[in-house]
Write a protein that holds these residues in place. Structure first.
Motif, PDB file in Angstrom:
ATOM      1  N   GLY A 197       0.772  -1.232   0.000  1.00 35.24           N
ATOM      2  CA  GLY A 197       0.000   0.000   0.000  1.00 35.24           C
ATOM      3  C   GLY A 197       0.801   1.279   0.000  1.00 35.24           C
ATOM      4  N   TYR A 198       2.131   1.209   0.044  1.00 37.15           N
ATOM      5  CA  TYR A 198       2.939   2.424   0.151  1.00 37.15           C
ATOM      6  C   TYR A 198       4.128   2.296  -0.792  1.00 37.15           C
ATOM      7  CZ  TYR A 198       5.084   6.432   2.536  1.00 37.15           C
ATOM      8  OH  TYR A 198       5.628   7.670   2.845  1.00 37.15           O
ATOM      9  N   LEU A 199       4.129   3.083  -1.868  1.00 34.73           N
ATOM     10  CA  LEU A 199       5.127   2.952  -2.930  1.00 34.73           C
ATOM     11  C   LEU A 199       6.562   3.123  -2.437  1.00 34.73           C
ATOM     12  CD1 LEU A 199       5.669   2.465  -5.916  1.00 34.73           C
ATOM     13  CD2 LEU A 199       5.338   4.917  -6.320  1.00 34.73           C
ATOM     14  N   PRO A 200       6.902   4.144  -1.632  1.00 34.09           N
ATOM     15  CA  PRO A 200       8.294   4.259  -1.161  1.00 34.09           C
ATOM     16  C   PRO A 200       8.772   3.017  -0.421  1.00 34.09           C
ATOM     17  CG  PRO A 200       7.115   6.299  -0.745  1.00 34.09           C
ATOM     18  CD  PRO A 200       6.089   5.299  -1.198  1.00 34.09           C
ATOM     19  N   ALA A 201       7.886   2.403   0.367  1.00 35.30           N
ATOM     20  CA  ALA A 201       8.263   1.188   1.088  1.00 35.30           C
ATOM     21  C   ALA A 201       8.492   0.027   0.126  1.00 35.30           C
ATOM     22  CB  ALA A 201       7.192   0.830   2.116  1.00 35.30           C
ATOM     23  N   ALA A 202       7.669  -0.066  -0.923  1.00 34.54           N
ATOM     24  CA  ALA A 202       7.837  -1.136  -1.909  1.00 34.54           C
ATOM     25  C   ALA A 202       9.169  -0.994  -2.646  1.00 34.54           C
ATOM     26  CB  ALA A 202       6.678  -1.121  -2.900  1.00 34.54           C
ATOM     27  N   ILE A 203       9.489   0.233  -3.061  1.00 35.33           N
ATOM     28  CA  ILE A 203      10.760   0.471  -3.753  1.00 35.33           C
ATOM     29  C   ILE A 203      11.928   0.198  -2.813  1.00 35.33           C
ATOM     30  CG2 ILE A 203      12.167   2.164  -4.979  1.00 35.33           C
ATOM     31  CD1 ILE A 203       9.680   1.369  -6.482  1.00 35.33           C
ATOM     32  N   GLY A 204      11.799   0.612  -1.554  1.00 37.24           N
ATOM     33  CA  GLY A 204      12.868   0.394  -0.594  1.00 37.24           C
ATOM     34  C   GLY A 204      13.098  -1.077  -0.299  1.00 37.24           C
ATOM     35  N   ASN A 205      12.019  -1.842  -0.129  1.00 42.75           N
ATOM     36  CA  ASN A 205      12.172  -3.263   0.170  1.00 42.75           C
ATOM     37  C   ASN A 205      12.731  -4.053  -1.000  1.00 42.75           C
ATOM     38  OD1 ASN A 205      10.995  -4.470   2.915  1.00 42.75           O
ATOM     39  ND2 ASN A 205       9.930  -2.572   2.453  1.00 42.75           N
ATOM     40  N   ALA A 206      12.693  -3.461  -2.198  1.00 42.56           N
ATOM     41  CA  ALA A 206      13.328  -4.111  -3.344  1.00 42.56           C
ATOM     42  C   ALA A 206      14.843  -4.157  -3.185  1.00 42.56           C
ATOM     43  CB  ALA A 206      12.958  -3.388  -4.639  1.00 42.56           C
ATOM     44  N   GLY A 207      15.363  -3.467  -2.158  1.00 42.31           N
ATOM     45  CA  GLY A 207      16.793  -3.553  -1.872  1.00 42.31           C
ATOM     46  C   GLY A 207      17.246  -4.966  -1.557  1.00 42.31           C
ATOM     47  N   PHE A 208      16.316  -5.839  -1.139  1.00 40.47           N
ATOM     48  CA  PHE A 208      16.658  -7.242  -0.943  1.00 40.47           C
ATOM     49  C   PHE A 208      17.240  -7.854  -2.209  1.00 40.47           C
ATOM     50  CE2 PHE A 208      13.799  -7.461   2.852  1.00 40.47           C
ATOM     51  CZ  PHE A 208      14.671  -8.124   3.702  1.00 40.47           C
ATOM     52  N   PHE A 209      16.747  -7.416  -3.363  1.00 44.16           N
ATOM     53  CA  PHE A 209      17.177  -7.996  -4.631  1.00 44.16           C
ATOM     54  C   PHE A 209      18.576  -7.558  -5.039  1.00 44.16           C
ATOM     55  CE2 PHE A 209      12.600  -8.427  -4.744  1.00 44.16           C
ATOM     56  CZ  PHE A 209      12.420  -9.689  -5.295  1.00 44.16           C
ATOM     57  N   LEU A 210      19.173  -6.613  -4.300  1.00 46.04           N
ATOM     58  CA  LEU A 210      20.563  -6.244  -4.588  1.00 46.04           C
ATOM     59  C   LEU A 210      21.503  -7.430  -4.414  1.00 46.04           C
ATOM     60  CD1 LEU A 210      20.907  -2.688  -2.977  1.00 46.04           C
ATOM     61  CD2 LEU A 210      21.023  -3.258  -5.415  1.00 46.04           C
ATOM     62  N   LEU A 211      21.142  -8.358  -3.560  1.00 44.01           N
ATOM     63  CA  LEU A 211      21.968  -9.555  -3.403  1.00 44.01           C
ATOM     64  C   LEU A 211      22.136 -10.285  -4.728  1.00 44.01           C
ATOM     65  CD1 LEU A 211      20.559 -11.003  -0.061  1.00 44.01           C
ATOM     66  CD2 LEU A 211      22.821 -10.014  -0.418  1.00 44.01           C
ATOM     67  N   PHE A 212      21.112 -10.245  -5.558  1.00 39.18           N
ATOM     68  CA  PHE A 212      21.158 -10.932  -6.843  1.00 39.18           C
ATOM     69  C   PHE A 212      21.677 -10.031  -7.960  1.00 39.18           C
ATOM     70  CE2 PHE A 212      17.706 -12.749  -4.296  1.00 39.18           C
ATOM     71  CZ  PHE A 212      18.182 -14.036  -4.151  1.00 39.18           C
ATOM     72  N   SER A 213      21.153  -8.816  -8.026  1.00 37.48           N
ATOM     73  CA  SER A 213      21.566  -7.927  -9.115  1.00 37.48           C
ATOM     74  C   SER A 213      23.048  -7.568  -8.999  1.00 37.48           C
ATOM     75  CB  SER A 213      20.713  -6.656  -9.107  1.00 37.48           C
ATOM     76  OG  SER A 213      20.803  -5.977  -7.869  1.00 37.48           O
ATOM     77  N   CYS A 214      23.538  -7.333  -7.783  1.00 34.84           N
ATOM     78  CA  CYS A 214      24.957  -7.017  -7.610  1.00 34.84           C
ATOM     79  C   CYS A 214      25.826  -8.226  -7.944  1.00 34.84           C
ATOM     80  CB  CYS A 214      25.225  -6.547  -6.180  1.00 34.84           C
ATOM     81  SG  CYS A 214      24.588  -4.894  -5.814  1.00 34.84           S
ATOM     82  N   ALA A 215      25.350  -9.414  -7.596  1.00 32.66           N
ATOM     83  CA  ALA A 215      26.101 -10.621  -7.939  1.00 32.66           C
ATOM     84  C   ALA A 215      26.180 -10.795  -9.449  1.00 32.66           C
ATOM     85  CB  ALA A 215      25.450 -11.838  -7.288  1.00 32.66           C
ATOM     86  N   VAL A 216      25.058 -10.549 -10.139  1.00 32.96           N
ATOM     87  CA  VAL A 216      25.055 -10.637 -11.599  1.00 32.96           C
ATOM     88  C   VAL A 216      26.040  -9.640 -12.196  1.00 32.96           C
ATOM     89  CG1 VAL A 216      23.667 -10.204 -13.662  1.00 32.96           C
ATOM     90  CG2 VAL A 216      22.715 -11.535 -11.772  1.00 32.96           C
ATOM     91  N   ALA A 217      26.017  -8.410 -11.696  1.00 27.74           N
ATOM     92  CA  ALA A 217      26.923  -7.379 -12.212  1.00 27.74           C
ATOM     93  C   ALA A 217      28.383  -7.752 -11.972  1.00 27.74           C
ATOM     94  CB  ALA A 217      26.601  -6.040 -11.548  1.00 27.74           C
ATOM     95  N   ALA A 218      28.687  -8.229 -10.776  1.00 26.78           N
ATOM     96  CA  ALA A 218      30.077  -8.543 -10.441  1.00 26.78           C
ATOM     97  C   ALA A 218      30.601  -9.734 -11.239  1.00 26.78           C
ATOM     98  CB  ALA A 218      30.185  -8.821  -8.941  1.00 26.78           C
ATOM     99  N   ILE A 219      29.819 -10.799 -11.310  1.00 23.93           N
ATOM    100  CA  ILE A 219      30.274 -12.002 -12.014  1.00 23.93           C
ATOM    101  C   ILE A 219      30.421 -11.726 -13.509  1.00 23.93           C
ATOM    102  CG2 ILE A 219      29.630 -14.348 -12.672  1.00 23.93           C
ATOM    103  CD1 ILE A 219      28.201 -14.579  -9.964  1.00 23.93           C
ATOM    104  N   SER A 220      29.422 -11.095 -14.098  1.00 22.95           N
ATOM    105  CA  SER A 220      29.469 -10.819 -15.535  1.00 22.95           C
ATOM    106  C   SER A 220      30.654  -9.921 -15.892  1.00 22.95           C
ATOM    107  CB  SER A 220      28.154 -10.168 -15.973  1.00 22.95           C
ATOM    108  OG  SER A 220      28.199  -9.826 -17.330  1.00 22.95           O
ATOM    109  N   SER A 221      30.873  -8.881 -15.106  1.00 26.03           N
ATOM    110  CA  SER A 221      31.991  -7.965 -15.381  1.00 26.03           C
ATOM    111  C   SER A 221      33.329  -8.665 -15.223  1.00 26.03           C
ATOM    112  CB  SER A 221      31.920  -6.759 -14.447  1.00 26.03           C
ATOM    113  OG  SER A 221      30.753  -6.002 -14.681  1.00 26.03           O
ATOM    114  N   ALA A 222      33.450  -9.509 -14.220  1.00 28.29           N
ATOM    115  CA  ALA A 222      34.700 -10.239 -14.013  1.00 28.29           C
ATOM    116  C   ALA A 222      35.027 -11.119 -15.215  1.00 28.29           C
ATOM    117  CB  ALA A 222      34.595 -11.084 -12.741  1.00 28.29           C
TER     118      ALA A 222
END
Length: 407
Positions: free
Chosen positions: A15-40
């Protein structure tokens, strides 16, 4: 999706857009891993092929950007998927899009891409990929586990579980994370470019660049850790009273737009207030769905968007009880106060929720020392008198708790 369903709870963002966008920070575990592995992998292959050392129409900077941008874009796709999945699962009914958080996700992903690229410039691609995954996870985990708040601003996970409907994200501290991630990405890019394009025989130049980059990076870390605005655990602030939408006179309920949207919360508050006051219980006429302690003049409730009537009744009841809990005066008195608090809570829930579809009050499961069942049998005037006399003294040791009335 399995990860999100396990660790990202709808109550934190529904029900609250800022909270939804903020909680998407959980997915940084995956997106950052994708960025790091692919770049390496990409930089390790580029270095091994020697393509970047061959004179070309475009500069080495443009060549590296073209290679690394694919990794960053791929990681951003993962992050966007996480954001969209949360929003679609429980559509927010209000709140402004926090662009500063979007910028933070982009820069943090770019930083992890450059971290992976650095390892790719030093190691064979198989080893570099494994090291990049480890480094990405370790950086996110290490910064989150630091024993002081400022360490959290070295990663983008600071906004996870960021805000309730009565709070808003504070842009300043998040901008610090954006700046740190952007500076780190730029420094690591410069270091990777030097390691890949400079011949190993030019050791002095390579060492000089490494020393300058690491010095600048350490300085960026220290600045981030020492800034006053990074000394809070989560970058949030209370929303202003001017954003509240007030309606009615007795009661007068003031709710944030996201909560007031469907009308359920306001109707439940009005009904509960009317039920209690009709019985003779004195309840403050002003009810506010925001942080703060209740006073004799106003009730402050913990509210979120999408609450059910039973949840509203429970929150209203809790707001009428002492905010600091039951006072501990001595051993025997404390047990008596606890029992009195349970009885008062059950009574307010039952009487206040009368006529509403909130489910049956589980008096047998929650009955404190078997006191509530006989309490319900005494005249209603005696019940109201006891609750009225008990509520103000539960949180203090000034007076003993009144004895339960008897029929």
């Amino acid at each position: 999706m399995v990860y999100a369903a396990t660790y990202v709870h709808p109550v934190d963002y529904a029900g609250y857009l800022p909270a939804a966008i903020g909680n998407a920070g959980f997915f940084l575990l995956f997106s950052c891993a994708v960025a790091a592995i692919s770049s390496a992998i990409e930089i390790a292959r580029l270095r091994r092929s020697g393509m970047i050392a061959v004179p070309q129409a475009r500069s080495s900077n443009r060549t590296m950007i073209a290679v690394l941008s694919k990794s960053v874009v791929g990681a951003l796709v993962v992050q966007v998927f996480g954001i969209v999945w949360l929003i679609v699962s429980y559509p927010p009914v209000g709140g402004d899009l926090p662009w500063i958080v979007i910028a933070m996700y982009v820069t943090v992903i770019a930083f992890h891409a450059m971290l992976g690229a650095l390892l790719g410039a030093l190691l064979p691609w198989v080893v570099a990929a494994a090291a990049a995954l480890t480094a990405s996870y370790c950086w996110l985990g290490f910064t989150q586990a630091m024993p002081f708040p400022a360490g959290r601003y070295l990663s983008g996970v600071i906004v996870v579980q960021c805000c309730t409907v009565d709070t808003a994200l504070t842009p300043g501290p998040i901008a610090v994370t954006v700046a740190f991630a952007a500076v780190s990405a730029f420094l690591f890019f410069a270091l990777v470019r030097t390691l890949v394009t400079t011949a190993r025989s030019r050791r002095r130049r390579r060492a000089s660049v490494v020393l300058r980059v690491l010095t600048a990076w350490v300085a960026a870390i220290l600045v981030t850790l020492l800034l006053p605005i990074t000394q809070t655990y989560t970058p949030v602030q209370d929303r202003t009273d001017s954003e509240l939408l007030c309606d009615g006179t007795a009661p007068r309920s003031c709710l944030f737009p996201e909560v007031a949207a469907d009308g359920t919360v306001r109707r439940t508050i009005d009904t509960m207030w009317t039920n209690l006051t009709d019985l003779g219980l004195t309840v403050p006429p002003d009810i506010t769905g925001a942080r703060g302690d209740s006073t004799p003049e106003s009730v402050h409730m913990a509210i979120r968007a999408g609450m059910t009537p039973s949840e509203v009744v429970y929150s209203f009841t809790s707001s009428l009880l002492p905010a600091t809990g039951v006072a501990y005066c001595d051993e025997s008195d404390y047990q008596q106060r606890q029992t009195a608090a349970y009885v008062a809570e059950l009574w307010i829930e039952e009487k206040g929720g009368h006529g509403m579809d909130i489910g049956a009050i589980q008096t047998q499961a929650h009955d404190a020392d078997g006191e509530y069942a006989p309490f319900r049998t005494v005249p209603i005037e005696s019940q109201v008198h006891w609750v009225t006399a008990t509520l103000p003294i539960l949180g203090t040791c000034d007076r003993p708790v009144p004895a339960f009335p008897t029929s």
